[in-house]
Scaffold this active site. Sequence first.
Site, PDB file in Angstrom:
ATOM      1  N   ARG A   1     -45.146 -15.316 -28.513  1.00 11.99           N
ATOM      2  CA  ARG A   1     -43.985 -16.122 -28.866  1.00 11.99           C
ATOM      3  C   ARG A   1     -42.849 -15.843 -27.913  1.00 11.99           C
ATOM      4  NH1 ARG A   1     -44.224 -13.040 -34.254  1.00 11.99           N
ATOM      5  NH2 ARG A   1     -46.275 -13.782 -33.796  1.00 11.99           N
TER       6      ARG A   1
ATOM      7  N   ASP B   1     -38.756 -14.249 -31.489  1.00 11.53           N
ATOM      8  CA  ASP B   1     -38.961 -14.021 -32.908  1.00 11.53           C
ATOM      9  C   ASP B   1     -37.697 -13.347 -33.440  1.00 11.53           C
ATOM     10  OD1 ASP B   1     -40.304 -13.936 -35.360  1.00 11.53           O
ATOM     11  OD2 ASP B   1     -41.232 -12.006 -34.927  1.00 11.53           O
TER      12      ASP B   1
ATOM     13  N   ASP C   1     -36.072 -11.990 -37.044  1.00  9.71           N
ATOM     14  CA  ASP C   1     -36.356 -11.700 -38.444  1.00  9.71           C
ATOM     15  C   ASP C   1     -35.177 -10.987 -39.085  1.00  9.71           C
ATOM     16  OD1 ASP C   1     -39.026 -12.657 -38.580  1.00  9.71           O
ATOM     17  OD2 ASP C   1     -39.771 -10.788 -37.717  1.00  9.71           O
TER      18      ASP C   1
ATOM     19  N   ARG D   1     -39.490 -21.905 -29.243  1.00  6.87           N
ATOM     20  CA  ARG D   1     -40.491 -21.439 -30.213  1.00  6.87           C
ATOM     21  C   ARG D   1     -41.015 -22.626 -30.992  1.00  6.87           C
ATOM     22  NH1 ARG D   1     -41.180 -16.590 -33.937  1.00  6.87           N
ATOM     23  NH2 ARG D   1     -43.115 -17.165 -34.950  1.00  6.87           N
TER      24      ARG D   1
END
Length: 163
Positions: free
Chosen positions: A98, A101, A103, A89
């Site tokens: 992407r 990811d 989070d 990334r």
Amino acid sequence: MADANHLYAIAIGSNRSHGHHGAPAGVVASAIATLDERFTLFDASPLILNPATGGAGREFANAVAIIESDLDPRALLAALKSIERSFGRRPGRRWGPRVLDLDIVAWSGGTVASRTLTIPHPRLTQRAFVLAPLAAIAPEWRIVGSLTARHLNARLARAVPRR
């Protein structure tokens, strides 16, 4: 300095293939394995495939993992960004394609509000691709006040799609 152990709900997404990990579903599975290597993995949701949001352009593979760590939220965010970089990334366009990811969408310590990190994730209650997997593995996790992942997921599922 490390604090007591906390549980974190980590949203995992990919919509780009990776030379070593394969298609997005393989990237997500490999990311879960990496989280298991670096932290204590409590559980991981089933993988779901869904349409891209924003300008991402390609279908996403998504899941949620529950991990335990003694890192504070900001240190955990730095560790997650390091994992993203190890998967290739690179900084780029928001909402763009992407390879990975990661989070922090919730944590057992309550809320965090800073310029670089907000927990619960500010768009969690609008994202079925995060709420449904979270509700599958941690249905009673309180997200907003007394509202649980199960309740928020049911509320979102009942919502009329905007046109």
